[in-house]
Each structure stands twice: as structure tokens, then as C-alpha cells.
Design an enzyme around this catalytic site. Structure first.
Site, PDB file in Angstrom:
ATOM      1  N   ASP A   1       0.867  -1.168   0.000  1.00 18.59           N
ATOM      2  CA  ASP A   1       0.000   0.000   0.000  1.00 18.59           C
ATOM      3  C   ASP A   1       0.915   1.232   0.000  1.00 18.59           C
ATOM      4  O   ASP A   1       2.139   1.128   0.125  1.00 18.59           O
ATOM      5  CB  ASP A   1      -0.957  -0.031   1.203  1.00 18.59           C
TER       6      ASP A   1
HETATM    7  C1  GLC Z   1      -4.319   4.276  -0.250  1.00 18.59           C
HETATM    8  C2  GLC Z   1      -5.219   3.099   0.108  1.00 18.59           C
HETATM    9  C3  GLC Z   1      -5.275   2.039  -0.948  1.00 18.59           C
HETATM   10  C4  GLC Z   1      -5.139   2.682  -2.317  1.00 18.59           C
HETATM   11  C5  GLC Z   1      -3.737   3.242  -2.414  1.00 18.59           C
HETATM   12  C6  GLC Z   1      -3.497   3.936  -3.758  1.00 18.59           C
HETATM   13  O1  GLC Z   1      -3.586   4.674   0.872  1.00 18.59           O
HETATM   14  O2  GLC Z   1      -4.986   2.465   1.348  1.00 18.59           O
HETATM   15  O3  GLC Z   1      -6.517   1.344  -0.791  1.00 18.59           O
HETATM   16  O4  GLC Z   1      -5.348   1.723  -3.345  1.00 18.59           O
HETATM   17  O5  GLC Z   1      -3.439   4.144  -1.351  1.00 18.59           O
HETATM   18  O6  GLC Z   1      -4.288   5.063  -3.880  1.00 18.59           O
END
Ligand code: GLC
Length: 753
Positions: free
Chosen positions: A287
Site C-alpha cells: 500500500d
Molecule cells: C491508499 C489506500 C489504498 C489505495 C492506495 C493507492 O492509501 O490504502 O486502498 O489503493 O493508497 O491510492
């Protein structure tokens, strides 16, 4: 003679030519293409494939920043998320394909969570449809729209089980049940990926957030999660196993600390379970900077250790942070990372790029026929929104409204807000394309019903009562009142958690003021989580829970209010009476002292004795306000004739369960028939109910249908006292009905021999 002398040379030349083409040969086996490409890649190019950058805005000058262009040229980037416009992405791809040594294409990812340009209800709302096909079609639509805009990959489905409605991200989930979330995980993976990932209208899926993120303590995002392995496997991992078995191309590791080990550096979940047990061969993306977060967790002392622990655990691609780029070469030199593992991690990424057909169509964009925001897609969004609506209260059948009423008051901050109704994780939905409830009602009834509009509040969180007078006036001048209330989109979604979950701001006050007019009051709630209505439920006649409904929220609610269609949604999460009851979910354990019906309070002077000692509250009824699976209709249904093909089965038998459902009312409507089991005794305690099947049917007034389910031993398995995934012989109860509430269920029993 001469020719013979040259044969070996000709052979070498031919082999070289053929060999030079293997990874670029679309006819060659993907595994051969991967191995051939790996054999050609330098260490820097391998590490480059592991790096994902974000480009949140278009290139201001319309030109890629030189430093970044050079990094791409040097093969140091394998993926982007977001990345501006389609032109920006094509600029990037041209460099990757034409100006790098091996021409490995970039994979472009985006958060396409509930629609891309045509915005669907938030996933929690889609789950409330209990309609597998709708979720699949909705994901296929989102994939097509994203693909038409040049994206290859979505960071969805989000399949975190959540039993805590304070958590802002419950909005993105399918709710509290592992069986339902597993079903919908499969539907969304199939929808996004279709049956051919190289087809230009499909995109790779990403099951997230692996794993246990929804069990966050206190319902506060990114907080600690403590999940015993049995619960992890029986509840939280179930949907991910289904997603992997359905062919999910990628997973995303999460932010949370799971039992002391952050999930983005957790070898047990990422390697032992995901690879060794499940044979997952796609790739895991971290993430956003979740590898960096491991230092804050206190799990790694610096970026180098973070890189080491994440990489050896099995996170293939690093989102935005650069610990792999900065440390893997050194870690390989020190022998702390093995080159075979590096090849395996890179192979997972290349495998998805080959499956997507990116080497053949790096600029793939589905342009055969632009379907983005087509009438077909708006109709699908409207259908999904209609079926997501849950009717929770309807005194004296106030709804549906008659079209013969002369006037209707439309009041509330969510009556006409085209941004707020789109909900969280909306990126491409355009407010000018959103149809609000007010706009829809005005359009449908402009010459028939006088619409008296007064927002009453400037936002869902406003505590200003200055505009109440106009709202009260509108109500007094109308035959009926519809209040559009709820949460603005920033009150739900990532990091947006609430400690109190009643209607925010002065919305409850507004309801009380409108109630004083004596007019019949309908409340339509547009929100991103289960809310509590205890303070005002007795002030309203009808309550429709609508989630954040997306682009077509207006037309959908207008059709429902005036009975063009009956509500058919059912709750995918339990609605508590008060936030103090959380966590509260239907598939709970019985405890050793289960409370009795209506157990509440204790009289002054009650003598100290063991009678009535049970798991309940003194100050609130321990039961939910609204049960998992609950939702009313404009008609009524009668369940009868619950039949089992046998009252005892062996582990190889199938058990057929059938029930009759009759529409005993005056409206054509859909009903979701639900099947639950209870394993009465086990080597470990078992939940009082477990959803094991559901089917949504449509019935005309007076019509009866027989609905059948088939259960096998597989449906009865769980992780036993020895952590074996088995079924155990013994007594089972079976329940079929319209919700998880006992009063709504017919009951029978069977034995597993
Ligand atoms: C965010 C979220 C994740 C998302 C990623 C990209 O922090 O936790 O669900 O896909 O970043 O935007």
C-alpha cells in the site's frame, strides 16, 4: 559440401534470431517468455520493475519532467498509479517501450473502486443488493471505462471484513460476512478481469488489503489488529482465498500491524499462506508507503531493514517509497536477499504484464466503441443503486407515495449535492453528470407535483439552524416531506473514522423540527456506513437507507419513492442501536451466558443472586437496531415448506434444502432468500449462525417460487482445535428466511455423520 561447413553457423544465427524473439514472441508460452526476459535483464532493470511511482497531476508543462523521463529510460520504473491524462500515460509508455534496452511496458494502476466515470453505489451499497450479477456487471463496466482511458489495473476489490462501522473504510467493503464477501470478491474479480485479461476492455484486479485491516482496534484506521490464526483463516482470509482462486492478478499488502508483525512485512501471510499454501503466482503491491510505515511501527530500524523484511516476506512491488531501489542491490551483495527470490518477485510482475498483453498492445485502449458514460452504463448504475436501497421503516405503508399528491417538500443537505452523493474514492465521476434526488424529482414531476425545496442545512455537518424556518415552511406547505440526510463523502472512506455514528451536525434537530409540523416524514439517508437512529426513529414514518448512491442516485430514489419499483436491498452489516455496542455482528459466538430476549436493566434493590447473569447491557437492549440481512419491501413475502433432502448426511453426501416463497402483497418485488447454518457443537466454539447461501428472486403479487440450495461437507468446514480445516460430525441447525433475525427464519435440523 560448402553448405555443410556453414550449417553450424546458420543454426546459431537462426537460434539467436528465434531466441532473441522469445520474450517478444506472443505465441510463446508465458513462462518461457518470463525466463527469457529475466535472463536478459540486468540487476538494475530487475529492481526497476519493482518500483511504482505516482503522478497525481498532469504534467504541468505537458512534458514529462526530465529526471523522471531518464529514470524510465534507464528501466528504473515498472509501474505508475494515477499518472495524469491518457496522453501523459502514452508519453510515459513511449519511453518505456521505445527508449529502454528491453522495451518492458509500464503497467498503469488506478483506484477504480465503484465505477470509473459512471459512478456506482459505494461497494457497501452494492453489497446491499445481494445481487452477484449486478456486482459483476458493475465491475465489468468500471473496467471498460478505465480501459478506455488507458488504465490496465485497478486497486480493487477491497474485501476486508469489517465488523466496526466507526471505521471509515467500511464504505469500500462488502460488510461483515465472509461468505457474502467471498461471493462478491469472485464477482468483482470476474467483472474486472473478464475471461481474457489480454482483452482490451478488461483490467487486472487487486484484492486488498491483505490482511485483517478491517479488524482495526476502536474502528480507527491504521490501528492495531489482533486476530488469532483461527479467526484469521475462518473469517478474514476467506474472501482473499476466493479471490486468488478466481484468478485475481494482484493483491495489495496493508498498513496494519497484525499480531505484532506489519502486514507489509509479514512472511507468514505473504509467503507461507499466499504462496506456499495457495500457490499465488501474480504479484503483491504494497500500500502507499506501507513499507516506510514499518519503521514507525517499530518493526524495522531503517529503510534498508524495511526493504529486507518486505521483500523477503513477499511484497513484489513498492508503491511510491523507494526502499527497494535504494537498498536491494546492497542486500543482494550481503547475501541477505537471494537472487532466486528476486527473480521470482520480478517474474510475478512480468507474468501479469504478459497476461495483460502489454508487450503486444502497450498503448491498449478499448476504442472500438466508446461506452464510457453511455446510456447503457447509466441504466446499469441506476439498477444497482435501486437494488442497493434498504427500506428499514415504513409505518402504515406511507411509501410508496402516490403520484396524485399535490406537493412534496424536499428538504436536507443531501437533496441536491452532486459531489457528496458520489461517495468516497470518486476520481473521475463528474458533478455535472451526477443526477441528484432534487433534480430527478423536479424533472419527473415538474408539471404534476409542486416540489417545495429547502436544504435546511448547508452541509451534513452544519450545526447552523438559521435555515430551519424555511424548511419548516416548505413542510407545512406540502402533502408529504422527504428529508435527504446522511454523511458528506469526507465523513467516510480512508482515515475518516467517527466515534459517534448518529446523523452528524444538526440533522437530528432538523428532523425533530419537521416532525412538529405533523406532516408524514420520510427520511432517505445517503451515507458511507451503518448509522444509529435511536434519537429520532420515533419522529419519522419511513426510513430508506441509501448509502452513497453514485451518479444515478436521483433517478433511483425517485422511482423508489413513487413505487415504480420496490426496494429490495438487505443490510450487509449489522446496524447497532448505539455505538457502545460495537463490535456487533450476526455470526457471533453464543458465550456461556447468552442473554434472554428483552433482557435489560436491573431494578433498584434487586438482591445479589446468580439469576439473570448474562451477556447483556443494563442501559441498552443488547440486540441490533437492524439485523444483518434485513430489509423491507413494498410487498410482503411468506416463507413455508422448508424441506431437507435428508435429516442426516455423510461427508460425501449433498444436502438439498428447499423453501417456498410467496408474494402475499400487491407489488411485484425482489426478495433475497438467505440460508444460514449453525454447528451446535465443535472442537472449538462455533458461531450462532453462518450465512451459507442466498438467492435473489422476483415475484409478482400472488406468485410462489420454490428456492433450493445445495450444501456439501465443504460448506461445513472450519479450522478445528488442531488447526486442521475439517468438518466435524454432529448436529446442525439450518435456517432459511428473509434476514438473520430469528423471527424471520424457518428452522430445521440435520446431522453430519
Ligand atoms: C491508499 C489506500 C489504498 C489505495 C492506495 C493507492 O492509501 O490504502 O486502498 O489503493 O493508497 O491510492
Amino acid at each position: 559440401m560448402k553448405l555443410k561447413r556453414f550449417t553450424p553457423l546458420i543454426l546459431i544465427v537462426c537460434l539467436t534470431i528465434i531466441n532473441a524473439q522469445t520474450y517478444k514472441n506472443a505465441q510463446a508460452d508465458i513462462e518461457e517468455r518470463i525466463q527469457d526476459l529475466l535472463s536478459r535483464m540486468t540487476l538494475a532493470e530487475k529492481i526497476g520493475q519493482l518500483q511504482q511511482y505516482s503522478l497525481r497531476k498532469q504534467f504541468s508543462s505537458g512534458k514529462l519532467p526530465d529526471k523522471l523521463a531518464q529514470q524510465i529510460r534507464d528501466g528504473k520504473v515498472g509501474s505508475f498509479l494515477n499518472a495524469g491524462t491518457i496522453a501523459d500515460r502514452e508519453t510515459i509508455q513511449k519511453i518505456a517501450v521505445n527508449e529502454t534496452r528491453l522495451g518492458i511496458p509500464i503497467i498503469f494502476g488506478r483506484d477504480v473502486i465503484h465505477g470509473y466515470r459512471t459512478i456506482l453505489p459505494i461497494p457497501l451499497g452494492q453489497a446491499a443488493t445481494w445481487n452477484y450479477d449486478l456486482l459483476k456487471k458493475g465491475s465489468a463496466m468500471a473496467a471498460r471505462e478505465a480501459a478506455e482511458d488507458g488504465y490496465h489495473w485497478t486497486f480493487a476489490p477491497m474485501i476486508d471484513i469489517s465488523r466496526d462501522t466507526r471505521w471509515g473504510r467500511i464504505a469500500e467493503s462488502c460488510g461483515e460476512d465472509p461468505y457474502m464477501t467471498s461471493q462478491f470478491a469472485k464477482a468483482m474479480v470476474e467483472g474486472f478481469q473478464g475471461d481474457d485479461l489480454s482483452a482490451p476492455h478488461t483490467i487486472a484486479s487487486c484484492a486488498k488489503h491483505y490482511i485483517g485491516y478491517g479488524a482495526t482496534e476502536g474502528g480507527r484506521d491504521y490501528n492495531t489488529t489482533l486476530i488469532p490464526e483461527r479467526e484469521l483463516r475462518d473469517v478474514y482470509l476467506k474472501p482473499f482465498k476466493t479471490a486468488v482462486d478466481a484468478g485475481a492478478a494482484t493483491l495489495m499488502s496493508a498498513f496494519n500491524d497484525l499480531n505484532g508483525v506489519p502486514t507489509s512485512g509479514n512472511k507468514f501471510t505473504l509467503k507461507t499462506i499466499l504462496r506456499d499454501e495457495w500457490n499465488f503466482d501474480g504479484f503483491v503491491v504494497s500500500d502507499w508507503k506501507s513499507i516506510t510505515d514499518m519503521m514507525k511501527h517499530g518493526y524495522t530500524k531503517d529503510g534498508k531493514e524495511a526493504a529486507l523484511k518486505a521483500f523477503n516476506a513477499g511484497v513484489n512491488m513498492e508503491m511510491v517509497s523507494k526502499h527497494y531501489q535504494n537498498n536491494l542491490e546492497q542486500l543482494l551483495k550481503e547475501g541477505k536477499v537471494k537472487s532466486e527470490w528476486l527473480d521470482e518477485m520480478v517474474a510475478g510482475i512480468l507474468r501479469i504484464k504478459f497476461k495483460l498483453g502489454l508487450f503486444e498492445t502497450p498503448y491498449r485502449r478499448y476504442s472500438k466503441s466508446e461506452k464510457t458514460f453511455s446510456d447503457e452504463y447509466k441504466e446499469l448504475a441506476k439498477e444497482s443503486t435501486i437494488e442497493s436501497a434498504v427500506l428499514l421503516k415504513n409505518d402504515n405503508n406511507l411509501l410508496p407515495l402516490s403520484e396524485s399528491i399535490k406537493s412534496l417538500a424536499v428538504i436536507g443537505p443531501m437533496s441536491d449535492d452532486p459531489v457528496e452523493q458520489l461517495g468516497t474514492w470518486n476520481k473521475e465521476g463528474r458533478k455535472e453528470e451526477t443526477v441528484t434526488p432534487l433534480a430527478a424529482l423536479r424533472k419527473l414531476y415538474k408539471n404534476k407535483i409542486k416540489i417545495n425545496y429547502a436544504p435546511g442545512l448547508t452541509s451534513t455537518r452544519s450545526t447552523e439552524t438559521a435555515h430551519f424556518a424555511k424548511a419548516v415552511e416548505a413542510a407545512k406547505n406540502s402533502d408529504a416531506v422527504v428529508l435527504f440526510l446522511g454523511e458528506d463523502h469526507l465523513l467516510s472512506g480512508e482515515t475518516h473514522c467517527r466515534a459517534f455514528i448518529n446523523l452528524p451536525g444538526a440533522q437530528e434537530k432538523l428532523i425533530k423540527e419537521i416532525h412538529k409540523t405533523g406532516k408524514p416524514v420520510i427520511v432517505v439517508v445517503l451515507a458511507g456506513r451503518a448509522l444509529t437512529f435511536g434519537n429520532i426513529i420515533d419522529k419519522i414514518n419511513s426510513l430508506v437507507f441509501f448509502w452513497h448512491p453514485g451518479t444515478m442516485g436521483g433517478p433511483a430514489i425517485a422511482d423508489l419513492l413513487f413505487g415504480k419499483v420496490s426496494p429490495s436491498g438487505k443490510l450487509p452489516v449489522t446496524f447497532p442501536r448505539t455505538v457502545g455496542q460495537i463490535p456487533l455482528y450476526y455470526n457471533h459466538k453464543n458465550t456461556g451466558k447468552p442473554p434472554v430476549k428483552n433482557q435489560l436493566g436491573i431494578k433498584l434493590g434487586t438482591p445479589e443472586n446468580p439469576v439473570g447473569y448474562a451477556s447483556y447491557y443494563l442501559d441498552v437492549d443488547f440486540t441490533p437496531a437492524y439485523y444483518f440481512g434485513y430489509g423491507m419491501s413494498y410487498t410482503t413475502f411468506k416463507y413455508s415448506d422448508l424441506k431437507l433432502s435428508s435429516n442426516s448426511i455423510t461427508k460425501t453426501d449433498k444436502l438439498t434444502v428447499s423453501v417456498k416463497v410467496k408474494n402475499t402483497g400487491n407489488y411485484k418485488a425482489k426478495e433475497t432468500v438467505q440460508l444460514y447454518i449453525r454447528d451446535l457443537f465443535g472442537s472449538v466454539t462455533r458461531p450462532v449462525k453462518e450465512l451459507k447461501g442466498f438467492e435473489k428472486i422476483s415475484l409478482k403479487p400472488g406468485e410462489t417460487k420454490v428456492v433450493s440450495f445445495t450444501l456439501s461437507e465443504e460448506d461445513l468446514k472450519f479450522w478445528d482445535i488442531d488447526m486442521k480445516y475439517v468438518s466435524e460430525s454432529g448436529d446442525f441447525e439450518i435456517f432459511v428466511g428473509s434476514s438473520s433475525r430469528s423471527e424471520d427464519l424457518l428452522k430445521s435440523a440435520f446431522q453430519l455423520k
